[in-house]
Design an enzyme around this catalytic site. Sequence first.
Site, PDB file in Angstrom:
ATOM      1  N   CYS B  82      -4.699   7.349 -10.976  1.00  0.00           N
ATOM      2  CA  CYS B  82      -4.102   7.246  -9.441  1.00  0.00           C
ATOM      3  C   CYS B  82      -2.495   7.229  -9.458  1.00  0.00           C
ATOM      4  O   CYS B  82      -1.915   7.329  -8.522  1.00  0.00           O
ATOM      5  CB  CYS B  82      -4.620   6.260  -8.573  1.00  0.00           C
ATOM      6  SG  CYS B  82      -6.626   6.109  -8.771  1.00  0.00           S
ATOM      7  N   SER B 207      -9.317   3.887   1.055  1.00  0.00           N
ATOM      8  CA  SER B 207      -8.497   5.223   1.038  1.00  0.00           C
ATOM      9  C   SER B 207      -9.604   6.071   0.797  1.00  0.00           C
ATOM     10  O   SER B 207     -10.512   5.983   0.370  1.00  0.00           O
ATOM     11  CB  SER B 207      -7.431   5.152   0.136  1.00  0.00           C
ATOM     12  OG  SER B 207      -8.055   4.907  -1.188  1.00  0.00           O
ATOM     13  N   ILE B 209     -11.250  10.248   0.410  1.00  0.00           N
ATOM     14  CA  ILE B 209     -11.255  11.117  -0.517  1.00  0.00           C
ATOM     15  C   ILE B 209     -10.469  12.359  -0.114  1.00  0.00           C
ATOM     16  O   ILE B 209     -10.692  12.976   0.809  1.00  0.00           O
ATOM     17  CB  ILE B 209     -12.655  11.686  -1.057  1.00  0.00           C
ATOM     18  CG1 ILE B 209     -13.307  10.621  -1.985  1.00  0.00           C
ATOM     19  CG2 ILE B 209     -12.734  12.926  -1.822  1.00  0.00           C
ATOM     20  CD1 ILE B 209     -14.830  10.380  -2.019  1.00  0.00           C
ATOM     21  N   LYS B 333      -4.314   4.688   2.657  1.00  0.00           N
ATOM     22  CA  LYS B 333      -5.474   4.512   3.703  1.00  0.00           C
ATOM     23  C   LYS B 333      -5.573   5.426   4.775  1.00  0.00           C
ATOM     24  O   LYS B 333      -6.761   5.852   5.088  1.00  0.00           O
ATOM     25  CB  LYS B 333      -5.214   3.068   4.158  1.00  0.00           C
ATOM     26  CG  LYS B 333      -6.131   2.709   5.532  1.00  0.00           C
ATOM     27  CD  LYS B 333      -7.692   2.665   5.071  1.00  0.00           C
ATOM     28  CE  LYS B 333      -8.707   2.723   5.931  1.00  0.00           C
ATOM     29  NZ  LYS B 333      -8.972   4.370   6.183  1.00  0.00           N
ATOM     30  N   HIS B 337      -5.453   9.889  -0.328  1.00  0.00           N
ATOM     31  CA  HIS B 337      -5.105   9.680  -1.435  1.00  0.00           C
ATOM     32  C   HIS B 337      -5.650  10.920  -2.461  1.00  0.00           C
ATOM     33  O   HIS B 337      -6.507  10.656  -3.192  1.00  0.00           O
ATOM     34  CB  HIS B 337      -5.528   8.301  -2.018  1.00  0.00           C
ATOM     35  CG  HIS B 337      -5.520   7.742  -3.114  1.00  0.00           C
ATOM     36  ND1 HIS B 337      -4.435   8.178  -3.858  1.00  0.00           N
ATOM     37  CD2 HIS B 337      -6.121   7.006  -3.940  1.00  0.00           C
ATOM     38  CE1 HIS B 337      -4.250   7.830  -5.174  1.00  0.00           C
ATOM     39  NE2 HIS B 337      -5.270   7.016  -5.307  1.00  0.00           N
TER      40      HIS B 337
END
Lengths: 167, 393
Positions: B82, B207, B209, B333, B337
């Site tokens: 990430c 968060s 997809i 959030k 993300h």
Amino acid sequence: MEDLKKAAETNIKEYGFPVTIDEKSGALQWVDMRELNVRYIISIENLQEFYEGLREEKLLATKCRKCNELYFPPQKDCPKCMISEMEWVELKKDGVLETLTVIFVRPPSFSNYEPYAVAIARLDDGVRVTAWLNGDPEKVKPGDRIKIEVSRRKEGYLMYEIVPVEG
Amino acid sequence: MPVAIVGAGHSKFGARKDVNLPELSWEAIKPAMESANVEQKDIDFFVVGTAGFWSSEAAVPALIYEYGRFEDVGSMRIEAACATGSAAIRVGYTAIESGEADVVLVLGIEKMQESPNPTVIELIGRFGSYFWEFENFGLTFPGYYALHATAYMAKYGASEEDFAKIAVKNHFYGSKNPYAQFQNEITLEKALNSPYIAWPFKLFDCSPITDGSAAVVLASEDKVKEWGVEEKVWIISQGVGTGTANLSRRDTFTSLKSASYAAEVAYKKAGIDREKPYKELDGANVHDCFTAAEIMAYEDLGFARRGEGVELVREEQTYIGGRIPVNVDGGLKAKGHPIGATGVSQAVEAYKQLLSKAESGRQIDVRNGRFLAHNVGGTGHYSYVTIYGLEKR
């Protein structure tokens, strides 16, 4: 995915291509005709003793013969001493629960299991172990005493787990 | 050689079923190149941050090279879970700092919704230690952070309601960001009544997809002078840390050691006081992949002392006007993300905020001219802390 595959099959016949319309956006999508199935083959040649140990309900770690550092998960090499002279030692199966979670939304490869609790415990030998918690997650909290046990999974194979100690 | 962001672009984040991967990339590259006033021939090096797996294309830099009609340019694909976007920025930044390049295009792109959600959940669960955590214990990404949340709750008395307040704040600002996946405010009740994903996390602690892209054009000080660039934001410093793959090899679950280390390195190089860094910063973006992660970030970054991050939440000190505004673009959030794009999106946010280009209702007060970005890959497996500034160091 099954719905999409069906829609694509229908559209191959009616429209000529494996396509579908995205429900939310209305955008046209190509449904991949190529499927990838991945399953890894992982060497455990140097972990044989670990699995032999589990067969006897023991949890084994490796220990450096020079600096006495304990390694769990077990390592073949001691990078502190830069040597590979390690011995297998049995860990004490008692310890303290450090944290836990309950996995409600499971990966597809775990969909045959009900929601499961995963915990991290610190064993009295000093190493930490991540494993499933076999017990009521609502009745335990960090700091509680636990022990390590070995049991058979629903899938049939042996695995270590963290079990709360009553009282 | 000091390095500046001289152009920035950002796609709309969300379920982008209306575009394919190069089209989505171009939505960020085009405004980045236009705002930098550069053409393809000006780019010396092209870095693409993308984690992939869930999307079909693998040779992404080459694909974008072809689509964008680039020529005679080096390229590289970067992955750091990430934190992929920040890792891509690091490659571009160090390439210029070392003198290897003058102008670098950095793209962060992720098209996660090319695969169904269950497949993505399966794949992200593997961003820890595959063999000792996933194979037999089926940890998911929410699960890894939930292990931290449980430890934090037990040690410092935080509650699920405290966590939900983070989601409420980030949705509040997401509602003011036209590029955000979720542009709706939520109530505390809605967050608290959502179903459990990985206890103690519920749906609104997580968060989403996301598909999305973000791009920045980086240039050396020489180029900035040569071109007479007025709108620019300097990369003041960047700290990078690494954590163990297995969480069981760590001593604590109430902080991320790699993030504390990255912060220390970044603050030291920027000359920022580690004790009260928020006094020298105007705002920050932190890696709120899960609500509790934002609280840990406050403490790892020194915005609050250990155990007091939750107080910042209760006192609403991270809204605009508080001690330090955090995630006023909606954060991971609400903004979404898209793994490879997130770090670059944070850089775009730093550029917009410091140049006072943020949308109405979410512009911070720029006094110190410094903004911090905190981007974490995995569960502290890779941590990047980057300080951006109006004045070079």
